[in-house]
Structure formats: structure tokens, C-alpha cells
Design a protein around this motif. Structure first.
Motif, PDB file in Angstrom:
ATOM      1  N   ASP A 121      51.033  28.574  32.545  1.00  0.00           N
ATOM      2  CA  ASP A 121      51.255  29.564  33.598  1.00  0.00           C
ATOM      3  C   ASP A 121      50.300  30.752  33.495  1.00  0.00           C
ATOM      4  OD1 ASP A 121      53.377  28.063  34.589  1.00  0.00           O
ATOM      5  OD2 ASP A 121      54.838  29.070  33.300  1.00  0.00           O
ATOM      6  N   ALA A 122      49.381  30.710  32.527  1.00  0.00           N
ATOM      7  CA  ALA A 122      48.490  31.855  32.322  1.00  0.00           C
ATOM      8  C   ALA A 122      47.522  32.020  33.487  1.00  0.00           C
ATOM      9  CB  ALA A 122      47.713  31.684  31.030  1.00  0.00           C
ATOM     10  N   THR A 123      47.207  33.270  33.790  1.00  0.00           N
ATOM     11  CA  THR A 123      46.167  33.600  34.760  1.00  0.00           C
ATOM     12  C   THR A 123      44.840  33.735  34.024  1.00  0.00           C
ATOM     13  OG1 THR A 123      47.713  34.766  36.206  1.00  0.00           O
ATOM     14  CG2 THR A 123      45.362  35.291  36.450  1.00  0.00           C
ATOM     15  N   ILE A 124      43.822  33.011  34.464  1.00  0.00           N
ATOM     16  CA  ILE A 124      42.503  33.050  33.840  1.00  0.00           C
ATOM     17  C   ILE A 124      41.620  34.027  34.615  1.00  0.00           C
ATOM     18  CG2 ILE A 124      40.515  31.716  33.065  1.00  0.00           C
ATOM     19  CD1 ILE A 124      43.131  30.819  31.801  1.00  0.00           C
ATOM     20  N   ILE A 125      41.010  34.963  33.912  1.00  0.00           N
ATOM     21  CA  ILE A 125      40.128  35.954  34.523  1.00  0.00           C
ATOM     22  C   ILE A 125      38.777  35.910  33.815  1.00  0.00           C
ATOM     23  CG2 ILE A 125      39.762  38.407  35.018  1.00  0.00           C
ATOM     24  CD1 ILE A 125      42.780  38.767  34.979  1.00  0.00           C
ATOM     25  N   ARG A 126      37.715  35.795  34.602  1.00  0.00           N
ATOM     26  CA  ARG A 126      36.385  35.802  34.010  1.00  0.00           C
ATOM     27  C   ARG A 126      36.067  37.191  33.463  1.00  0.00           C
ATOM     28  NH1 ARG A 126      33.247  31.354  35.294  1.00  0.00           N
ATOM     29  NH2 ARG A 126      31.957  32.156  33.603  1.00  0.00           N
ATOM     30  N   PRO A 127      35.382  37.282  32.331  1.00  0.00           N
ATOM     31  CA  PRO A 127      35.095  38.595  31.731  1.00  0.00           C
ATOM     32  C   PRO A 127      34.216  39.461  32.623  1.00  0.00           C
ATOM     33  CG  PRO A 127      34.736  36.806  30.148  1.00  0.00           C
ATOM     34  CD  PRO A 127      34.922  36.161  31.483  1.00  0.00           C
ATOM     35  N   ASN A 128      34.498  40.756  32.609  1.00  0.00           N
ATOM     36  CA  ASN A 128      33.695  41.755  33.313  1.00  0.00           C
ATOM     37  C   ASN A 128      33.205  42.750  32.255  1.00  0.00           C
ATOM     38  OD1 ASN A 128      32.657  43.868  34.820  1.00  0.00           O
ATOM     39  ND2 ASN A 128      34.228  43.740  36.406  1.00  0.00           N
ATOM     40  N   ILE A 129      32.127  42.382  31.569  1.00  0.00           N
ATOM     41  CA  ILE A 129      31.674  43.159  30.417  1.00  0.00           C
ATOM     42  C   ILE A 129      31.290  44.578  30.812  1.00  0.00           C
ATOM     43  CG2 ILE A 129      30.019  43.261  28.524  1.00  0.00           C
ATOM     44  CD1 ILE A 129      32.070  41.023  28.296  1.00  0.00           C
ATOM     45  N   ALA A 130      30.681  44.757  31.966  1.00  0.00           N
ATOM     46  CA  ALA A 130      30.279  46.099  32.396  1.00  0.00           C
ATOM     47  C   ALA A 130      31.493  47.016  32.506  1.00  0.00           C
ATOM     48  CB  ALA A 130      29.533  46.023  33.717  1.00  0.00           C
ATOM     49  N   LYS A 131      32.572  46.504  33.056  1.00  0.00           N
ATOM     50  CA  LYS A 131      33.788  47.309  33.186  1.00  0.00           C
ATOM     51  C   LYS A 131      34.361  47.654  31.817  1.00  0.00           C
ATOM     52  CE  LYS A 131      37.542  45.313  34.827  1.00  0.00           C
ATOM     53  NZ  LYS A 131      38.577  44.817  35.771  1.00  0.00           N
ATOM     54  N   TYR A 132      34.371  46.677  30.905  1.00  0.00           N
ATOM     55  CA  TYR A 132      34.939  46.928  29.581  1.00  0.00           C
ATOM     56  C   TYR A 132      34.100  47.964  28.829  1.00  0.00           C
ATOM     57  CZ  TYR A 132      36.962  42.390  30.844  1.00  0.00           C
ATOM     58  OH  TYR A 132      37.570  41.357  31.499  1.00  0.00           O
ATOM     59  N   LYS A 133      32.778  47.877  28.985  1.00  0.00           N
ATOM     60  CA  LYS A 133      31.921  48.850  28.312  1.00  0.00           C
ATOM     61  C   LYS A 133      32.163  50.261  28.838  1.00  0.00           C
ATOM     62  CE  LYS A 133      28.119  45.864  26.831  1.00  0.00           C
ATOM     63  NZ  LYS A 133      26.672  45.545  26.953  1.00  0.00           N
ATOM     64  N   GLU A 134      32.375  50.380  30.137  1.00  0.00           N
ATOM     65  CA  GLU A 134      32.635  51.699  30.713  1.00  0.00           C
ATOM     66  C   GLU A 134      33.912  52.298  30.125  1.00  0.00           C
ATOM     67  OE1 GLU A 134      33.425  53.863  35.057  1.00  0.00           O
ATOM     68  OE2 GLU A 134      33.049  51.691  34.930  1.00  0.00           O
TER      69      GLU A 134
END
Length: 390
Positions: A103-116
Motif C-alpha cells: 500500500d506504500a506510495t512511491i515518490i521519485r526523489p527531488n534532490i534539489a528540494k531536499y538540499k534547500e
């Protein structure tokens, strides 16, 4: 600091043995005999990528979330604690993760957002101390020596207030480790996740470590663990029983590190990024990277960051240094001389030439690039004069 307890919600020092904080009425009080006397902290954001995604998608707040590849390829970069309850772990294949948690939702990484968000978190930490040593995008060591004189709070209170601001301003959570050195602060931050606060004092170190597996010590990866196991060493207490001379003879310089670490001794200082001798940037991966193409993709933004810092500091670099760390924490450093430069393309080209020699299928967990032998433009030699030997 005379307070015997700490309120983890409002960072107040609480005297006596009251079960509630008199300031905010919270029951989240923490007590330890050395609580307000320890200066070294380690802050580790809780399931950082997944927490940021849940922050931005509130409808997923109570649901299992996996950050990683798509339904059929790739690996888990991070997962929330709901998914972990089903057995999902970082570096697991997405296919296996979905078998365990369909039932997990898979989300592609958004490295730019995480770095911010990571940069915003660092700014909050640096408001309390300039001695912040980032380890990765979501964790850092802090030396809070002197914070009581500057801000009239103890290091423990400063750490609690930092994490409170994470929750209030960034809507992320983090766990805190507090100790008298980096080794034990890092270990402590892993003891009570999420939203944890753990302390390992001077009276705790050696006895706490003795029954633990040797892999709890910094630098002991799978390869070294196998070597130690061959010698009958599986627990930290086994290392404590060994003579320093024997450990050095058997394991070289690492033997001395093992001797000290096993006793809770670590003289490494918290080292903030410095431009006095070098300018560098690095990235720690959430999973092992083995291919030249994947490593080279990480290298370009790092080279561009180094170039921007050189420009900002008004410096040129005369050597490019490539840093790699293997999955068992072996660090490789390679360098190449260049004409004085702050060009991202020049830095990248030199780094790629070094990387091509090392990317032989080994698994790496960190890559970095930087410039050393720094100089100011007005003191750099003229390339044409060098060319003609003048």
C-alpha cells in the motif's frame, strides 16, 4: 546550569523532579546527571526525504511512503516510519519493498528540494554556533562550547531549541545525540528515533559500548568487521580487552583508532567548512553507487558549487582533489595540478580524469571534489610566462 531536567518541547531547564514542565506543561522531560555539562551534539533528521514529502503532501501523513525508483526498478532511497513497520529499509529494491508494503506510495526523489530544506536547517543550527560540521544533507555535528555564556542556555537547551525550530519553521523532525565527543554524540542520536533525545556522558561511554557489536564504532564496515571476527573480536568489549600495541600491529593506524573508540575516547574536533586551505563539496549517497555514469552525474553539481564558492571568496585553485569513500569507509583521495582556476568546467574535467581511473565497479557511498593550493588572482603566475619558461 542548575536545572536537573530539560523540557524537549520548549527547551526550558526544569529544576527538581516535577513530572511536568512548569513553563509549557509538557511531560516530555529528559533527565541525565551530565545533561547540562556536555558540549557536543549530533542532529539527525528523521527519515528526511520521506518527511519532506509528507510535509508537502499532507494527505500522506499517516500512510506508508517510500522515496525511490518506480514500481519495477530502482532502490529505496528513504522511507517513512510507517513503511519501516512493514520491514521496508533504505537500499532495498523497490520490488521487495512493495512486496512487504504493497500500500506504500512511491515518490521519485527531488534532490534539489531536499538540499534547500537541508540548507535552511543548517542556517538554524548556525544561529546557535558557528561550529557546525555537516555530515550529509540531513545531519551534522555541533560544538556548543560557550553557548551558555553567549545565550544563557546550556548546549542541551540549544539543541532542543534547534529541533523545535525545525518543527515550527520547516515542519520536519530530528533526533538529538548529546555527549562529550563526536563518536558518542553520533551513536546517541540513533538510540531513540524519531524525535529522540539521548545522552551518553563521560560516566557512560565505555560501559555502554562494551556489549555492542563492533559495527557501532565509526569506521568499522563489513570488511573490517570480517577481519575482527577472524580474530575473535565481535563486541566492543573484546576490543577493550586488547592491548593498544597488539591492535596497531594487527590493524595498523586503524588499530589505534579502535583502541581509543572502544573506550569512548575521540579527540576529533567539530570542523565547519573552511576556505582557508581548501574549497570542496561532497555528497553522501543513500545507497551504494558503482557505475562511472552515476558517479559523474553527481560530480558536475559539486564542481559547480566549488566554483561558486571560489568566486565568492575571490580565490583560485591550483590543484583539484577527488574524494571517494567505499562502502566499508575506506577513503580515497586523488589530486591533479591545474592552472589557477575557478572554472567549473576545468574543475569538472580534472575530476573526471581522476574518477575514470577509480570507477572500476567498486561500491562508493560518498563522492567529493575540491580545490586546494589556493591563491588570489593578483598573486597567481601568468600562464603565458610559465609556458615560455620566463
Amino acid at each position: 546550569m542548575t536545572g536537573s531536567a530539560l523540557c524537549r518541547d520548549c527547551a526550558a531547564a526544569v529544576r527538581g523532579d516535577s513530572p511536568r514542565c512548569p513553563k509549557c506543561d509538557s511531560r516530555r522531560l529528559f533527565r541525565h546527571p551530565e545533561l547540562h555539562a556536555l558540549p557536543i551534539g549530533h542532529i539527525d533528521c528523521d527519515s528526511f526525504y520521506a518527511t519532506v514529502e509528507k510535509r508537502d503532501r499532507p494527505e500522506l501523513a499517516s500512510l506508508p511512503v517510500i522515496v525511490g525508483g518506480d514500481d519495477h526498478r530502482g532502490v529505496v532511497a528513504a522511507c517513512c516510519y510507517v513503511a519501516r513497520m512493514s520491514g521496508v529499509r533504505s537500499a532495498m529494491t523497490i520490488r521487495e519493498a512493495l512486496d512487504r508494503c504493497p500500500d506504500a506510495t512511491i515518490i521519485r526523489p527531488n534532490i534539489a528540494k531536499y538540499k534547500e530544506v537541508g540548507h535552511q536547517a543548517r542556517a538554524i543550527m548556525e544561529a546557535f554556533t558557528p561550529l557546525v560540521e555537516p555530515i550529509s544533507i540531513d545531519e551534522a555535528y555541533l560544538d556548543l562550547t560557550g553557548v551558555e555564556e553567549r545565550l544563557s542556555i546550556s548546549p542541551a537547551q540549544a539543541l532542543a531549541e534547534i529541533v523545535h525550530r525545525f518543527e515550527r519553521d520547516l515542519r520536519i523532525t530530528a533526533s538529538i545525540g548529546l555527549s562529550y565527543n563526536k563518536l558518542l554524540a553520533k551513536i546517541a542520536s540513533d538510540l531513540d528515533k524519531p524525535r529522540g533525545f539521548s545522552v551518553l556522558g563521560r560516566a557512560d561511554g565505555a560501559a555502554f559500548l562494551a556489549p555492542k557489536r563492533v559495527t557501532i564504532l565509526w569506521g568499522v564496515g563489513p570488511a573490517l568487521e570480517r577481519r575482527l571476527f577472524t580474530d575473535g573480536i565481535t563486541r566492543v568489549g573484546d576490543l577493550q580487552d586488547k592491548d593498544e600495541h597488539w591492535l596497531v600491529k594487527r590493524y595498523g593506524a586503524m588499530g589505534r583508532v579502535l583502541f581509543n573508540f572502544s573506550r569512548g575516547e575521540d579527540n576529533r574536533r567539530v570542523q565547519p567548512e573552511s576556505v582557508s586551505k581548501s574549497v570542496s563539496s561532497e555528497e553522501t549517497f543513500d545507497w551504494d553507487v558503482t557505475t562511472l555514469s552515476a558517479l559523474s552525474q553527481e560530480l558536475r553539481p559539486l564542481a559547480e558549487k566549488v566554483a561558486r564558492r571560489l568566486e565568492r571568496e575571490g580565490l583560485l585553485g591550483r590543484s583539484v582533489v577527488l574524494k571517494l569513500k567505499t562502502r566499508d569507509f575506506q577513503q580515497l583521495t586523488r589530486s591533479r595540478r591545474v592552472e589557477p582556476t575557478r572554472s567549473a568546467e576545468t574543475i569538472l574535467a580534472a575530476g573526471m580524469a581522476l574518477l575514470e581511473r577509480e570507477a572500476d565497479g567498486r561500491a562508493f557511498r560518498l563522492i567529493g571534489i575540491g580545490c586546494t593550493d589556493l591563491t588570489h588572482p593578483d598573486s597567481a603566475p601568468d600562464p603565458e610566462l610559465d609556458l615560455f619558461g620566463a
